[in-house]
Design a protein around this motif. Structure first.
Motif, PDB file in Angstrom:
ATOM      1  N   ALA A 220       0.807  -1.220   0.000  1.00 26.56           N
ATOM      2  CA  ALA A 220       0.000   0.000   0.000  1.00 26.56           C
ATOM      3  C   ALA A 220       0.844   1.276   0.000  1.00 26.56           C
ATOM      4  N   LEU A 221       2.168   1.148   0.018  1.00 20.72           N
ATOM      5  CA  LEU A 221       3.026   2.341   0.031  1.00 20.72           C
ATOM      6  C   LEU A 221       2.744   3.207  -1.201  1.00 20.72           C
ATOM      7  N   SER A 222       2.711   4.509  -0.991  1.00 15.88           N
ATOM      8  CA  SER A 222       2.267   5.434  -2.043  1.00 15.88           C
ATOM      9  C   SER A 222       3.186   5.446  -3.262  1.00 15.88           C
ATOM     10  N   PHE A 223       4.459   5.072  -3.093  1.00 18.54           N
ATOM     11  CA  PHE A 223       5.404   5.085  -4.216  1.00 18.54           C
ATOM     12  C   PHE A 223       4.881   4.264  -5.390  1.00 18.54           C
ATOM     13  N   TYR A 224       4.207   3.152  -5.089  1.00 16.00           N
ATOM     14  CA  TYR A 224       3.791   2.235  -6.152  1.00 16.00           C
ATOM     15  C   TYR A 224       2.665   2.804  -7.008  1.00 16.00           C
ATOM     16  N   LYS A 225       2.020   3.845  -6.526  1.00 15.39           N
ATOM     17  CA  LYS A 225       0.939   4.465  -7.295  1.00 15.39           C
ATOM     18  C   LYS A 225       1.454   5.590  -8.202  1.00 15.39           C
ATOM     19  N   LYS A 226       2.702   5.997  -8.003  1.00 14.14           N
ATOM     20  CA  LYS A 226       3.264   7.087  -8.801  1.00 14.14           C
ATOM     21  C   LYS A 226       3.596   6.596 -10.209  1.00 14.14           C
ATOM     22  N   PRO A 227       3.433   7.453 -11.202  1.00 19.30           N
ATOM     23  CA  PRO A 227       3.803   7.073 -12.568  1.00 19.30           C
ATOM     24  C   PRO A 227       5.320   7.154 -12.769  1.00 19.30           C
ATOM     25  N   ALA A 228       5.806   6.409 -13.731  1.00 21.61           N
ATOM     26  CA  ALA A 228       7.224   6.507 -14.099  1.00 21.61           C
ATOM     27  C   ALA A 228       7.431   7.769 -14.927  1.00 21.61           C
ATOM     28  N   PRO A 229       8.652   8.330 -14.956  1.00 20.58           N
ATOM     29  CA  PRO A 229       9.862   7.823 -14.297  1.00 20.58           C
ATOM     30  C   PRO A 229       9.882   8.151 -12.808  1.00 20.58           C
ATOM     31  N   LYS A 230      10.475   7.256 -12.031  1.00 21.07           N
ATOM     32  CA  LYS A 230      10.574   7.451 -10.594  1.00 21.07           C
ATOM     33  C   LYS A 230      11.755   6.646 -10.073  1.00 21.07           C
ATOM     34  N   SER A 231      12.299   7.072  -8.949  1.00 15.29           N
ATOM     35  CA  SER A 231      13.464   6.375  -8.398  1.00 15.29           C
ATOM     36  C   SER A 231      13.385   6.334  -6.879  1.00 15.29           C
ATOM     37  N   LEU A 232      14.123   5.397  -6.302  1.00 21.28           N
ATOM     38  CA  LEU A 232      14.132   5.191  -4.853  1.00 21.28           C
ATOM     39  C   LEU A 232      15.518   5.460  -4.280  1.00 21.28           C
ATOM     40  N   GLY A 233      15.549   5.822  -3.007  1.00 20.33           N
ATOM     41  CA  GLY A 233      16.810   6.045  -2.306  1.00 20.33           C
ATOM     42  C   GLY A 233      16.740   5.486  -0.902  1.00 20.33           C
ATOM     43  N   ILE A 234      17.877   5.454  -0.239  1.00 16.94           N
ATOM     44  CA  ILE A 234      17.943   4.893   1.103  1.00 16.94           C
ATOM     45  C   ILE A 234      17.088   5.681   2.080  1.00 16.94           C
ATOM     46  N   GLU A 235      16.936   6.999   1.841  1.00 19.69           N
ATOM     47  CA  GLU A 235      16.105   7.813   2.730  1.00 19.69           C
ATOM     48  C   GLU A 235      14.672   7.287   2.750  1.00 19.69           C
TER      49      GLU A 235
END
Length: 348
Positions: A220-235
């Motif tokens: 359910a984390l909101s990141f998965y609903k965002k459209p690409a392009p997108k990236s993740l970090g340790i923060e």
């Protein structure tokens, strides 16, 4: 036709170690490559802790680590050159080690002063591949799609299973790429609590029951609903993922995160109806993850030879360094979200 000989240095967020890849690139009608030598230098416990805790350092101590790690990279590169009697060498490309990655605030930081590599080896060195893209409105990631596009185009897509899972594929004439989910950056941290460096073959996850409530929260984390392009970090991992794992056993957290990541990757593969996909990165050795993913998708997962699994990212950063020196674009706006394709990297 001309051959170029390059070395790529890559350190990922999973802290497996420093990947060094010596490659010959040839330009005919299209680019071709041959991995000549590759080696992973595992980080000592001291270096693991230094890099893991870098995000908490004061500005002065972080600058000191930037220089110290640059010296370490230079010494590793020079030792590799001497050990393998490397005589033909045009370029060294160094990714550095990511400490901060906040493109929404227009900055990203990869430490390891690569001018020290040039100073010690006397070889043209290219570094800081991400900052320019962030300043141009991009995510500064993922960068490997240029290599996927020019070197691995025979596959429908390329999936990297490293600290994070990320994918790249062609769609409507453009190379699309983005981070999908956390993987080894979390799994390896959990395994360290169990006195192990990583979950060998995924055996711990395989033999542990998944927590369905935790799985739902992760999905359910909101990141998965965002459209690409997108990236993740340790923060993002530290603020969004790790707090969710606090109230279950380490083994349960590990098994559930493994399933979660497999589900998120499968969603992407199935949405895009990809025929086959090249799977590389340390997670390709996690048999349980691969089996879990394959059970969720009809996409054919192709796990290549050991050299390609382990050194594809270092290989592509070597390629990016070469493109930068040649003045050719090495970052794709369709993958990062930048204003336009561009040639990124500082040349020492």
């Amino acid at each position: 036709m001309r051959d170029y000989h390059c070395i790529g240095l890559m350190s990922g967020t999973s802290l497996d170690g420093l990947d060094i890849c010596y490659v010959q690139f040839t330009k005919k009608l299209q680019w071709d490559f041959k991995i000549l030598k590759g080696r992973t230098l595992p980080y000592s416990s001291v270096w693991k802790e230094k890099l893991r805790s870098a995000v908490e350092l004061s500005s002065e101590d972080l600058l000191a680590l930037h220089s110290e790690y640059g010296s370490y990279l230079a010494e590793c590169a020079q030792s590799f050159i001497l050990e393998h009697k490397v005589e033909k060498l045009d370029i060294i490309a160094s990714h550095g080690h990511t400490v901060f990655h906040q493109p929404q605030r227009h900055f990203t930081l990869q430490i390891g002063d690569a001018r020290l590599i040039k100073y010690l080896t006397n070889i043209t060195t290219v570094y800081d591949f991400r900052s320019q893209d962030v300043l141009m409105g991009g995510n500064g990631a993922p960068l490997v799609p240029i290599g996927d596009h020019l070197l691995f185009s025979k596959y429908s897509a390329c999936l990297n299973l490293g600290g994070f899972t990320n994918i790249s594929y062609n769609e409507a004439g453009k190379r699309i790429a983005f981070d999908i989910s956390p993987l080894n950056v979390v799994l390896n941290t959990l395994c360290s609590k169990l006195g192990q460096e990583y979950d060998r073959n995924g055996d711990i996850a395989r033999n542990t029951t998944i927590n369905d409530v935790l799985l739902q929260k992760l999905n359910a984390l909101s990141f998965y609903k965002k459209p690409a392009p997108k990236s993740l970090g340790i923060e993002w991992v530290n603020t969004e993922v790790m707090p969710l794992l606090q109230n279950v056993s380490t083994e349960t957290a590990l098994a559930t995160l493994t399933r979660h990541s497999a589900q998120q990757v499968a969603i992407v593969l199935n949405q895009k109806q990809l025929k086959n996909i090249l799977v590389t990165g340390g997670g390709a050795y996690n048999h349980f993850f691969i089996e879990s993913l394959q059970a969720l998708t009809p996409t054919q997962l192709i796990v290549p030879d050991q050299q390609t699994i382990e050194f594809k990212e270092a290989l592509i950063f070597a390629f990016m360094g070469l493109l930068r020196v040649l003045g050719e674009n090495n970052v794709l706006a369709s993958a990062t979200g930048a204003a336009k394709d561009h040639s990124s990297g500082i040349i020492a």
